[in-house]
Scaffold this motif. Sequence first.
Motif, mmCIF file in Angstrom:
data_model
loop_
_atom_site.group_PDB
_atom_site.id
_atom_site.type_symbol
_atom_site.label_atom_id
_atom_site.label_comp_id
_atom_site.label_asym_id
_atom_site.label_seq_id
_atom_site.Cartn_x
_atom_site.Cartn_y
_atom_site.Cartn_z
ATOM 1 N N THR A 1 28.197 37.476 2.729
ATOM 2 C CA THR A 1 27.233 37.774 1.676
ATOM 3 C C THR A 1 27.901 37.740 0.312
ATOM 4 O O THR A 1 27.271 38.047 -0.681
ATOM 5 N N TRP B 1 29.560 35.122 -2.110
ATOM 6 C CA TRP B 1 29.755 33.690 -2.311
ATOM 7 C C TRP B 1 30.829 33.483 -3.369
ATOM 8 O O TRP B 1 30.670 33.891 -4.516
ATOM 9 N N LEU C 1 32.618 31.498 -6.073
ATOM 10 C CA LEU C 1 32.269 30.407 -6.973
ATOM 11 C C LEU C 1 33.401 30.207 -7.967
ATOM 12 O O LEU C 1 33.866 31.165 -8.587
ATOM 13 N N ALA D 1 24.423 36.322 -11.122
ATOM 14 C CA ALA D 1 24.888 37.357 -10.194
ATOM 15 C C ALA D 1 24.013 38.603 -10.278
ATOM 16 O O ALA D 1 23.657 39.202 -9.254
ATOM 17 N N LEU E 1 20.605 37.828 -8.671
ATOM 18 C CA LEU E 1 20.699 37.753 -7.214
ATOM 19 C C LEU E 1 20.805 39.155 -6.611
ATOM 20 O O LEU E 1 20.179 39.447 -5.591
ATOM 21 N N ARG E 2 21.577 40.004 -7.231
ATOM 22 C CA ARG E 2 21.742 41.373 -6.727
ATOM 23 C C ARG E 2 20.423 42.138 -6.774
ATOM 24 O O ARG E 2 20.075 42.861 -5.839
ATOM 25 N N ASP F 1 23.628 40.146 -1.453
ATOM 26 C CA ASP F 1 24.326 38.918 -1.814
ATOM 27 C C ASP F 1 24.999 39.071 -3.172
ATOM 28 O O ASP F 1 24.386 39.540 -4.126
ATOM 29 N N LYS F 2 26.237 38.645 -3.238
ATOM 30 C CA LYS F 2 26.986 38.771 -4.484
ATOM 31 C C LYS F 2 27.745 37.479 -4.762
ATOM 32 O O LYS F 2 28.172 36.781 -3.843
ATOM 33 N N ILE F 3 27.908 37.181 -6.046
ATOM 34 C CA ILE F 3 28.701 36.025 -6.456
ATOM 35 C C ILE F 3 30.062 36.527 -6.932
ATOM 36 O O ILE F 3 30.135 37.334 -7.856
ATOM 37 N N LEU G 1 22.607 28.555 0.750
ATOM 38 C CA LEU G 1 22.944 28.785 -0.656
ATOM 39 C C LEU G 1 21.761 28.592 -1.604
ATOM 40 O O LEU G 1 21.933 28.695 -2.824
ATOM 41 N N VAL H 1 21.351 31.272 -4.174
ATOM 42 C CA VAL H 1 22.410 31.258 -5.194
ATOM 43 C C VAL H 1 22.134 30.168 -6.223
ATOM 44 O O VAL H 1 22.285 30.386 -7.434
ATOM 45 N N ALA I 1 19.466 31.324 -8.421
ATOM 46 C CA ALA I 1 19.976 32.315 -9.364
ATOM 47 C C ALA I 1 20.707 31.646 -10.522
ATOM 48 O O ALA I 1 20.570 32.051 -11.682
#
Length: 355
Positions: free
Chosen positions: A97, A99, A101, A115, A118-119, A126-128, A313, A316, A319
Amino acid sequence: MHREKPTYWEFRVFIAVAENRTYDAAARQLTEARDTYSRQSVGRAIRKVQSWVNQTLLQRKANGSYSLTAAGEEFLVAARQVVALYERIGSSTVQPTVWTLACAPHHTQFVTLAADWLRERNGGDDKIQVEYLERTDRGEHQFQGEPVDRLLRKELRLIIGPSVANPALRSIELYQAQLEVMIDRRYRAAELQLADLVTRYEALLQPQDIRARRMLEEAIRRSEVVDPGSVRIAMETTEAGASVMRLRTERPRRGGRDRVMVLPSDVAQPFKDGMEFGGSGADRFRWVPVHDATGALRLPTYVTIRKDDANVLRPVIEALRFGVARLEAARHPISGGPVASPTKALPVQRPSRSD
């Protein structure tokens, strides 16, 4: 009325039509996941989905393509979330969860917005995780080396930069920056012609291996302008902030060429008047696009992923597009130019000379 709930696969069919705009193109994409999938099968799945929600999600155009209705746009967001959840649960291995980048520092401005979005949308699951590319990996050719190799090795899940031509990867355009010049505010034309930049100014530039600089040099070679060589170059550096400070604080030059700075609009955006790093002296300058015979010099930016990650993805990518859209709505969009352009273009100023 058919009220049976769509399956995971039928959600995927809807997404494919929404992205490809035609049943035929969607069928070709879906055939990659199955041995065969026909246009007729696509149509049956779409009818089932629209019957279940009891709304029109797709509108057929005169040319045979389809566009999303307002309800379809909302359903697409939900469909992508459902598909991502199914793939995470149904995978033989637990999908991460977080990702990872990799991008250049100036991409942080929209990646951070992505980010946060998405959160909030996914309840914090899910986190970047951002990793900045090494300086040695930011050049156009270098980017195609180690960052791409790490993506293929699954050490990274997404990379941002130029497009990548690899059959295992997919590059998705996020926006197009334009090459801009930071110039004294007394210059009032709407753009600076490439010929004037080359023959009348001394420029602070990014190094030769950086993509924007390579685009500039290629435009000069294509043009009929006589290139004076090093005379037009004041300095080469990757430190945009230091270059902005230098140009704002140095005294006006007497004689010779006036100095300007050349950067792509996404790098320049935070340093413009009224933006995060506008700061003291920003109002004494303007940023105008560089034009050659074809118009503004534009530089597309892509996010690249592995094709086998395309479904998981999707949230993401969505996002990242949200983050870009937020910056495009700012006072100075990252694709270039202020919201309000000068109403009157005055002649190009010629540099003063003492001889």
